[in-house]
Enzyme design. Structure first.
Site, PDB file in Angstrom:
ATOM      1  N   GLU A 135       9.316  57.892  11.028  1.00 27.39           N
ATOM      2  CA  GLU A 135       9.701  56.498  10.829  1.00 27.39           C
ATOM      3  C   GLU A 135       8.986  55.623  11.846  1.00 27.39           C
ATOM      4  O   GLU A 135       9.456  55.480  12.994  1.00 27.39           O
ATOM      5  CB  GLU A 135      11.215  56.326  11.010  1.00 27.39           C
ATOM      6  CG  GLU A 135      12.048  57.091  10.013  1.00 27.39           C
ATOM      7  CD  GLU A 135      13.422  56.454   9.823  1.00 27.39           C
ATOM      8  OE1 GLU A 135      13.733  56.091   8.690  1.00 27.39           O
ATOM      9  OE2 GLU A 135      14.148  56.294  10.804  1.00 27.39           O
ATOM     10  N   ASN A 181      20.506  56.023   4.850  1.00 28.98           N
ATOM     11  CA  ASN A 181      21.057  55.784   6.194  1.00 28.98           C
ATOM     12  C   ASN A 181      21.757  54.430   6.158  1.00 28.98           C
ATOM     13  O   ASN A 181      21.105  53.392   6.178  1.00 28.98           O
ATOM     14  CB  ASN A 181      19.919  55.793   7.226  1.00 28.98           C
ATOM     15  CG  ASN A 181      20.395  55.407   8.619  1.00 28.98           C
ATOM     16  OD1 ASN A 181      21.602  55.358   8.881  1.00 28.98           O
ATOM     17  ND2 ASN A 181      19.457  55.122   9.514  1.00 28.98           N
ATOM     18  N   GLY A 199      13.352  48.535   8.944  1.00 27.41           N
ATOM     19  CA  GLY A 199      14.116  47.310   8.757  1.00 27.41           C
ATOM     20  C   GLY A 199      13.281  46.039   8.800  1.00 27.41           C
ATOM     21  O   GLY A 199      13.822  44.938   8.902  1.00 27.41           O
ATOM     22  N   GLU A 247      16.689  53.580  16.444  1.00 29.81           N
ATOM     23  CA  GLU A 247      17.694  52.657  17.005  1.00 29.81           C
ATOM     24  C   GLU A 247      18.499  53.327  18.124  1.00 29.81           C
ATOM     25  O   GLU A 247      18.954  52.660  19.052  1.00 29.81           O
ATOM     26  CB  GLU A 247      18.599  52.129  15.876  1.00 29.81           C
ATOM     27  CG  GLU A 247      17.846  51.121  15.014  1.00 29.81           C
ATOM     28  CD  GLU A 247      18.251  51.086  13.547  1.00 29.81           C
ATOM     29  OE1 GLU A 247      19.339  51.576  13.200  1.00 29.81           O
ATOM     30  OE2 GLU A 247      17.446  50.565  12.742  1.00 29.81           O
ATOM     31  N   LYS A 251      23.508  53.081   8.375  1.00 28.78           N
ATOM     32  CA  LYS A 251      23.638  52.445   9.690  1.00 28.78           C
ATOM     33  C   LYS A 251      25.082  51.932   9.856  1.00 28.78           C
ATOM     34  O   LYS A 251      25.993  52.533   9.304  1.00 28.78           O
ATOM     35  CB  LYS A 251      22.594  51.344   9.855  1.00 28.78           C
ATOM     36  CG  LYS A 251      21.196  51.822   9.433  1.00 28.78           C
ATOM     37  CD  LYS A 251      20.084  50.948   9.883  1.00 28.78           C
ATOM     38  CE  LYS A 251      18.762  51.548   9.390  1.00 28.78           C
ATOM     39  NZ  LYS A 251      17.609  50.924   9.988  1.00 28.78           N
ATOM     40  N   SER A 265      11.374  50.886   5.617  1.00 24.04           N
ATOM     41  CA  SER A 265      11.208  49.938   4.509  1.00 24.04           C
ATOM     42  C   SER A 265      10.756  50.603   3.209  1.00 24.04           C
ATOM     43  O   SER A 265      10.015  50.019   2.424  1.00 24.04           O
ATOM     44  CB  SER A 265      10.258  48.798   4.900  1.00 24.04           C
ATOM     45  OG  SER A 265      10.808  48.074   5.994  1.00 24.04           O
ATOM     46  N   HIS A 290      17.186  58.821  15.870  1.00 20.57           N
ATOM     47  CA  HIS A 290      16.790  57.625  15.121  1.00 20.57           C
ATOM     48  C   HIS A 290      16.241  56.591  16.106  1.00 20.57           C
ATOM     49  O   HIS A 290      16.727  56.493  17.240  1.00 20.57           O
ATOM     50  CB  HIS A 290      17.980  57.052  14.347  1.00 20.57           C
ATOM     51  CG  HIS A 290      17.564  55.960  13.412  1.00 20.57           C
ATOM     52  ND1 HIS A 290      17.350  54.675  13.842  1.00 20.57           N
ATOM     53  CD2 HIS A 290      17.269  55.979  12.097  1.00 20.57           C
ATOM     54  CE1 HIS A 290      16.947  53.944  12.811  1.00 20.57           C
ATOM     55  NE2 HIS A 290      16.902  54.707  11.739  1.00 20.57           N
TER      56      HIS A 290
HETATM   57  P1  PGA Z   1      14.912  50.775   6.475  1.00 19.65           P
HETATM   58  O1  PGA Z   1      15.539  51.807   7.521  1.00 19.65           O
HETATM   59  O2  PGA Z   1      14.710  51.539   5.188  1.00 19.65           O
HETATM   60  O3  PGA Z   1      15.924  49.690   6.334  1.00 19.65           O
HETATM   61  O4  PGA Z   1      13.612  50.315   7.046  1.00 19.65           O
HETATM   62  C1  PGA Z   1      15.117  53.137   7.578  1.00 19.65           C
HETATM   63  C2  PGA Z   1      15.870  53.849   8.675  1.00 19.65           C
HETATM   64  O5  PGA Z   1      16.176  53.231   9.689  1.00 19.65           O
HETATM   65  O6  PGA Z   1      16.167  55.051   8.561  1.00 19.65           O
END
Ligand code: PGA
Length: 249
Positions: A167, A11, A173, A98, A13, A211, A96
């Site tokens: 997640e 992803n 993140g 976010e 982003k 992460s 997601h």
């Molecule tokens: P990250 O993000 O691996 O940077 O924690 C995962 C995601 O948002 O899908």
């Protein structure tokens, strides 16, 4: 047990540019070799055409990061499922954290997005996960079950066609990962829930995200109900993403 191939989805982003995308994907395609798993990259919409070209002929599938709940019409700024389909999109992230957090996407909106994707022949990767506050209150199970129940409610007849990504928001993140045991425990709950609603439960893949990186991927992916990963930060570095891909077997 679950004999399906694992899925490793990057992803990106809101990252990338034409030059960086090209060098990243060239390196990933070169390093894929005989990957044992399915691989996808979820890229910003303006780059779908470029990425479709760069991965054509490789085992990498193109994914989008979001889709409109609407089919077409006066929805300025939105991108429809049929538009994504025209660019060879195989998967789309829906819900997601976010999007839920910064764009107020409710469980109902997320379910409708999954429905739009399915209707266009695109596999939705439905993201669920609890916030830190919910985690600390011991509400993890209730939250992810509620989020998934909404999607099952609206899409029950084709629930075997979805991918679910667990997640935990506190792990996205942050560099803080769920332990393999924590991830497995939640995945087992989700597995039971989708299996009860599905005629082909063996098809459904449950990804872990938050992460995941080159160092911790193998252990997470070794859990019996972890069928792959959704990788943010580490998917922007070819070497790290490849290491995760090769840990998935
Ligand atoms: P990250 O993000 O691996 O940077 O924690 C995962 C995601 O948002 O899908």
């Amino acid at each position: 047990m679950h004999s399906k191939k694992k899925l490793i989805a990057g992803n990106w982003k809101m990252n990338g540019n034409l030059t960086a995308n090209k060098s990243l994907l060239t390196a990933v395609v070169d390093g894929l070799n005989q990957a044992q798993c399915d691989v996808a990259v979820a890229v910003p919409a303006p780059y779908l055409a470029q990425v479709e070209r760069l991965v054509s002929g490789s085992a990498i599938a193109v994914a989008a990061q979001d889709v409109s709940v609407h089919e077409s019409g006066a929805y300025t700024g939105e991108v429809s499922a049929s538009m994504l389909k025209e660019f060879g999109v195989r998967y789309v992230l829906v819900g997601h954290s976010e999007r839920r957090q910064y764009h107020g996407e409710s469980d109902v909106v997320v379910s409708r997005k999954a429905q739009r994707a399915l209707a266009a022949g695109i596999t939705p990767i439905v993201c669920v996960g609890e916030t830190l506050q919910e985690f600390e209150a011991g509400d993890t199970e209730a939250v992810v079950k509620r989020q998934l129940a909404a999607v099952i409610h609206l899409n029950g007849h084709c629930i075997s066609e979805i991918v679910v990504a667990y997640e935990p928001v506190w792990a996205v993140g942050t560099g803080r990962t769920a332990s393999p045991e924590q991830a497995q425990a939640v995945h087992a709950v989700l597995r039971t829930q989708v299996a009860a609603a599905s005629e082909h439960p063996d098809r459904i893949r449950l990804l872990y995200g938050g992460s995941m990186n080159a160092a911790n991927a193998a252990q997470l992916l070794a859990q019996p109900d972890v069928d792959g990963g959704l990788i943010g930060g580490a998917s922007l570095k070819a070497a790290d993403f490849l290491q995760i891909i090769h840990a998935a077997r």
